[in-house]
Design a protein around this motif. Structure first.
Motif, PDB file in Angstrom:
ATOM      1  N   THR A 210      41.736  36.338  35.066  1.00 37.86           N
ATOM      2  CA  THR A 210      40.465  36.100  34.355  1.00 37.86           C
ATOM      3  C   THR A 210      40.205  34.618  34.112  1.00 37.86           C
ATOM      4  N   GLY A 211      41.261  33.822  34.099  1.00 37.01           N
ATOM      5  CA  GLY A 211      41.112  32.415  33.740  1.00 37.01           C
ATOM      6  C   GLY A 211      40.979  32.189  32.252  1.00 37.01           C
ATOM      7  N   LYS A 212      41.118  33.248  31.445  1.00 37.16           N
ATOM      8  CA  LYS A 212      40.971  33.155  29.990  1.00 37.16           C
ATOM      9  C   LYS A 212      42.340  32.968  29.340  1.00 37.16           C
ATOM     10  N   ASN A 213      42.518  31.835  28.682  1.00 35.86           N
ATOM     11  CA  ASN A 213      43.788  31.504  28.039  1.00 35.86           C
ATOM     12  C   ASN A 213      43.941  32.295  26.747  1.00 35.86           C
ATOM     13  N   PRO A 214      44.985  33.122  26.621  1.00 36.27           N
ATOM     14  CA  PRO A 214      45.156  33.923  25.401  1.00 36.27           C
ATOM     15  C   PRO A 214      45.473  33.067  24.174  1.00 36.27           C
ATOM     16  N   CYS A 215      45.797  31.796  24.376  1.00 28.93           N
ATOM     17  CA  CYS A 215      46.069  30.893  23.250  1.00 28.93           C
ATOM     18  C   CYS A 215      44.792  30.245  22.717  1.00 28.93           C
ATOM     19  N   GLU A 216      43.643  30.586  23.318  1.00 33.39           N
ATOM     20  CA  GLU A 216      42.367  30.018  22.900  1.00 33.39           C
ATOM     21  C   GLU A 216      41.428  31.157  22.481  1.00 33.39           C
ATOM     22  N   PRO A 217      40.352  30.853  21.750  1.00 34.94           N
ATOM     23  CA  PRO A 217      39.402  31.902  21.346  1.00 34.94           C
ATOM     24  C   PRO A 217      38.956  32.707  22.559  1.00 34.94           C
ATOM     25  N   PRO A 218      38.843  34.035  22.446  1.00 40.43           N
ATOM     26  CA  PRO A 218      38.859  34.841  21.212  1.00 40.43           C
ATOM     27  C   PRO A 218      40.252  35.330  20.789  1.00 40.43           C
ATOM     28  N   TYR A 219      41.328  34.821  21.357  1.00 40.94           N
ATOM     29  CA  TYR A 219      42.701  35.162  20.978  1.00 40.94           C
ATOM     30  C   TYR A 219      42.997  36.657  21.129  1.00 40.94           C
ATOM     31  N   GLU A 220      42.328  37.322  22.027  1.00 36.81           N
ATOM     32  CA  GLU A 220      42.545  38.758  22.250  1.00 36.81           C
ATOM     33  C   GLU A 220      42.640  39.034  23.748  1.00 36.81           C
ATOM     34  N   ILE A 221      43.294  40.145  24.060  1.00 36.23           N
ATOM     35  CA  ILE A 221      43.358  40.600  25.450  1.00 36.23           C
ATOM     36  C   ILE A 221      42.247  41.617  25.663  1.00 36.23           C
ATOM     37  N   TYR A 222      41.141  41.155  26.222  1.00 34.27           N
ATOM     38  CA  TYR A 222      40.038  42.051  26.525  1.00 34.27           C
ATOM     39  C   TYR A 222      40.315  42.755  27.858  1.00 34.27           C
ATOM     40  N   PRO A 223      39.693  43.912  28.115  1.00 33.05           N
ATOM     41  CA  PRO A 223      39.765  44.495  29.457  1.00 33.05           C
ATOM     42  C   PRO A 223      39.252  43.469  30.469  1.00 33.05           C
ATOM     43  N   ILE A 224      39.959  43.293  31.569  1.00 37.83           N
ATOM     44  CA  ILE A 224      39.647  42.189  32.480  1.00 37.83           C
ATOM     45  C   ILE A 224      38.232  42.297  33.064  1.00 37.83           C
ATOM     46  N   TRP A 227      35.255  40.321  31.561  1.00 34.73           N
ATOM     47  CA  TRP A 227      34.998  38.972  32.052  1.00 34.73           C
ATOM     48  C   TRP A 227      34.478  38.984  33.488  1.00 34.73           C
ATOM     49  N   ASN A 228      34.943  39.934  34.286  1.00 34.62           N
ATOM     50  CA  ASN A 228      34.532  39.981  35.690  1.00 34.62           C
ATOM     51  C   ASN A 228      34.453  41.435  36.137  1.00 34.62           C
ATOM     52  N   PRO A 229      33.246  42.009  36.169  1.00 33.70           N
ATOM     53  CA  PRO A 229      33.078  43.433  36.516  1.00 33.70           C
ATOM     54  C   PRO A 229      33.571  43.781  37.924  1.00 33.70           C
ATOM     55  N   ASN A 230      33.762  42.776  38.768  1.00 29.18           N
ATOM     56  CA  ASN A 230      34.184  43.051  40.140  1.00 29.18           C
ATOM     57  C   ASN A 230      35.686  43.283  40.265  1.00 29.18           C
ATOM     58  N   LEU A 231      36.428  43.037  39.187  1.00 27.53           N
ATOM     59  CA  LEU A 231      37.872  43.252  39.239  1.00 27.53           C
ATOM     60  C   LEU A 231      38.201  44.737  39.243  1.00 27.53           C
ATOM     61  N   SER A 232      39.394  45.062  39.697  1.00 29.08           N
ATOM     62  CA  SER A 232      39.812  46.459  39.845  1.00 29.08           C
ATOM     63  C   SER A 232      40.053  47.125  38.492  1.00 29.08           C
ATOM     64  N   SER A 233      39.527  48.319  38.335  1.00 25.96           N
ATOM     65  CA  SER A 233      39.809  49.085  37.108  1.00 25.96           C
ATOM     66  C   SER A 233      41.262  49.530  37.087  1.00 25.96           C
ATOM     67  N   GLY A 234      41.864  49.675  38.279  1.00 29.22           N
ATOM     68  CA  GLY A 234      43.277  50.036  38.334  1.00 29.22           C
ATOM     69  C   GLY A 234      44.152  48.931  37.789  1.00 29.22           C
ATOM     70  N   LEU A 235      43.873  47.674  38.201  1.00 27.63           N
ATOM     71  CA  LEU A 235      44.620  46.541  37.661  1.00 27.63           C
ATOM     72  C   LEU A 235      44.360  46.388  36.174  1.00 27.63           C
ATOM     73  N   SER A 237      43.807  48.766  34.018  1.00 31.03           N
ATOM     74  CA  SER A 237      44.624  49.766  33.320  1.00 31.03           C
ATOM     75  C   SER A 237      46.079  49.333  33.236  1.00 31.03           C
ATOM     76  N   ILE A 238      46.581  48.725  34.305  1.00 30.56           N
ATOM     77  CA  ILE A 238      47.976  48.269  34.321  1.00 30.56           C
ATOM     78  C   ILE A 238      48.197  47.185  33.274  1.00 30.56           C
ATOM     79  N   ILE A 239      47.295  46.199  33.219  1.00 32.25           N
ATOM     80  CA  ILE A 239      47.448  45.102  32.257  1.00 32.25           C
ATOM     81  C   ILE A 239      47.329  45.615  30.828  1.00 32.25           C
ATOM     82  N   LEU A 240      46.413  46.535  30.594  1.00 29.96           N
ATOM     83  CA  LEU A 240      46.260  47.093  29.244  1.00 29.96           C
ATOM     84  C   LEU A 240      47.518  47.856  28.815  1.00 29.96           C
ATOM     85  N   LYS A 241      48.126  48.594  29.747  1.00 27.93           N
ATOM     86  CA  LYS A 241      49.348  49.319  29.407  1.00 27.93           C
ATOM     87  C   LYS A 241      50.501  48.354  29.159  1.00 27.93           C
ATOM     88  N   CYS A 242      50.586  47.276  29.949  1.00 29.69           N
ATOM     89  CA  CYS A 242      51.648  46.271  29.731  1.00 29.69           C
ATOM     90  C   CYS A 242      51.566  45.668  28.340  1.00 29.69           C
TER      91      CYS A 242
END
Length: 560
Positions: A210-224, A227-235, A237-242
């Motif tokens: 995503t290019g979004k630094n988790p150490c900067e605002p909004p300081y949250e892990i949003y669904p990828i 930020w970019n609707p073209n990214l895989s929903s499968g990926l 889901s994997i990041i959210l589970k991690c």
């Protein structure tokens, strides 16, 4: 601070400063003996400075930990020089740039590239977690991942791979980097384990894709895809589970995570819609099958028969292939059909050995297949035989770390330990291979641990059983068809005499016994009729070292 041009220990010439922290500097140095560049980390000792004392002890602990590891994605520690006022840690010099710099320059990375990095990072974390005891890395982040000019990555900075009580140090973070660290790394919310590394890896993948630094605002892990609707929903889901707060809700091992990453497209919404469509079609077919149950059962049996035939045909096709590359490709395809049958894996091993070299690239292909199916393979009756052959593949043929001027025998032996341990643990005590496997395993464990044992002064008493294992190994390989296997064992035996003659004596090995062993090795070496340039080179190396080994014996046993 080291002066440019300084020669450390008479061989490491300081070339330039390449990194600096609060209590350490890192230099590029040239090994005058090997004509090879290394990175040298300098840690100054400061009297009456408690924080500095912790940094020094942390650096020594980190170096000793790294010296036991051997993986293509990890830098090697080659020397630790402990002086009165400073410590030098000599390690691989990693060319390239950290991924945080890549992100700062280029922003979010292509999804397919991130997937490839994720596979490599899963592999190296799984390797760390399989150590005994397991090593929890705890500080996965883009800044600790080096991207080399050839596109490969290296995981660096093991400063917090063990917990320390002191906090707020510049060179290491006590338990992790905020933004990337798992909740259990702060505030006493539980013990860190392999799932901690899975969390950190999930956040790292989030940042990379995503290019979004988790150490900067909004300081949250949003669904990828926020930020970019073209990214895989499968990926996604994997990041959210991690990155679940509760470790029990994450992937429970890196092997499980790697399987998910390799099949991330199957979890994608578009893929699932296609599968649902197929499922509806299946229901219609199932209804028809109920009407014609007998035909349906027959169809199932035929499908199983076809699957078995496909597998057997691929094995036969591989055996008849003209090149090793074709064989390997076909065996990999066969593994996908029956992933817990050992025949295709054994065929792969034979194909890897055909040119007498097991390359890092071949290892990566092999590990992708076997790591995903390891739990199922371990349930097979013949898994011990497979593990034994994998151990021999690494011991005699692994190519990682070999150069024109430096042999990698120690690397090969250390890389084989986990497989011989599996062969021993999963094999039957009545098996013909049980004693042989034990010998390989114990020699490998000695080779892996001896440097650390010497530093901790706990090596006394380990050399006599090691010598006995060498004698047993020499008898075990007697009559081997492979010249390489015989010659590599002879080389190991002679090198061990040269390096440990004094230790053998102190552990009670009599001179007559070691002299008889020495002569037996040379006689067997002379009896080998080499047929390739590689085996001729090994035989000559043995002959060139025989005088040094004999001198080592004389020097050891002439001392009072």
């Amino acid at each position: 601070m080291a002066i440019i041009g300084t020669l450390i220990e008479g061989k490491y010439e300081i070339l330039k400063l390449i990194g600096k922290g609060g209590m350490s500097e890192v230099y590029l140095a040239m090994d005058k003996n090997l004509n090879k560049q290394w990175a040298v980390k300098e840690i100054k000792k400061r009297a009456r400075d408690k924080n500095n004392e912790v940094v020094v002890q942390s650096a020594i602990a980190e170096a000793n930990m790294m010296k036991k590891l051997d993986h293509p994605c990890l830098p090697r520690i080659v020397d630790i020089i402990d002086k009165e006022d400073v410590i030098y840690v000599v390690m691989d010099y990693i060319e390239g740039e950290p991924l945080n710099k890549v992100l700062e320059r280029d922003g979010a990375q292509p999804q397919e590239t991130v997937i490839e990095w994720a596979e490599e990072l899963c592999g190296v974390l799984d390797y760390l977690h399989m150590q005994n005891p397991p090593i929890i890395y705890r500080d996965m982040k883009p800044a600790n991942i080096m991207l080399q000019p050839n596109g490969n990555i290296k995981l660096i900075d093991f400063g917090i791979a063990r917990e320390y009580k002191e906090h707020n140090l510049e060179d290491t973070v006590s338990l992790g980097t905020k933004g990337y660290a798992a909740p259990e790394q702060f505030g006493g919310k539980g013990q860190t384990d392999q799932r901690t590394d899975i969390y950190c890896l999930g956040v790292t993948l989030y940042h990379l894709v995503t290019g979004k630094n988790p150490c900067e605002p909004p300081y949250e892990i949003y669904p990828i895809r926020y930020w970019n609707p073209n990214l895989s929903s499968g990926l996604e889901s994997i990041i959210l589970k991690c990155t679940r707060i509760n470790p029990e809700e994450r992937y429970q091992s890196c092997a499980e995570l790697l399987y998910a990453i390799l099949h991330y497209e199957e979890a994608d919404e578009t893929y699932q819609k296609k599968q649902k469509k197929k499922l509806y079609t299946f229901y219609g077919m199932l209804l028809a099958a109920v009407v014609s149950l007998g035909i349906g059962i027959t169809g199932q049996l035929l499908q199983r028969h076809v699957k078995n035939n496909d597998y057997d045909n691929l094995l036969l096709q591989a055996e008849k292939s003209a090149t090793d590359e074709e064989k390997i490709e076909i065996y990999l395809e066969a593994v996908d059909i029956k992933p817990t049958d050992t025949k295709a894996y054994l065929g792969l091993i034979a194909a890897f050995k055909d040119d007498a070299v097991f390359t890092v690239e071949e290892e990566n292909e092999f590990k992708k297949k076997i790591n995903n199916n390891l739990s199922g393979l371990r349930e097979q009756d013949d898994y011990a035989d497979l593990a034994y052959e994998i151990g021999r593949l690494y011991w005699y043929y692994y190519d990682y770390g070999k150069t024109d001027t430096s042999d990698n025998q120690i690397t090969r032996i250390k890389s084989s330990v986990q497989w011989f341990s599996d062969a021993y643990d999963y094999g039957s005590e009545e098996s013909d291979y049980h004693l042989i496997t034990q010998v390989y395993k114990e020699i490998g464990q000695f080779t892996r641990d001896v440097t650390l044992n010497v530093e901790e002064a706990s090596d006394k008493g380990t050399y006599a059983p090691y010598f006995q294992n060498l004698e047993d190994l020499l008898e075990i390989v007697d009559g081997e068809d492979s010249e390489i296997v015989n010659l590599e064992v002879y080389k190991l035996c002679l090198d061990s005499i040269e390096n440990y003659a004094r230790k053998f004596k102190s552990d009670g090995i009599e001179e007559s016994r070691i002299q008889a062993f020495y002569q037996d090795v040379l006689d067997r070496n002379d009896a080998v009729d080499t047929t390739t340039d590689k085996t001729d080179e090994i035989k000559q190396q043995i002959l060139e070292r025989k005088d040094a080994a004999q001198d080592a014996i004389k020097n050891a046993y002439s001392e009072q």
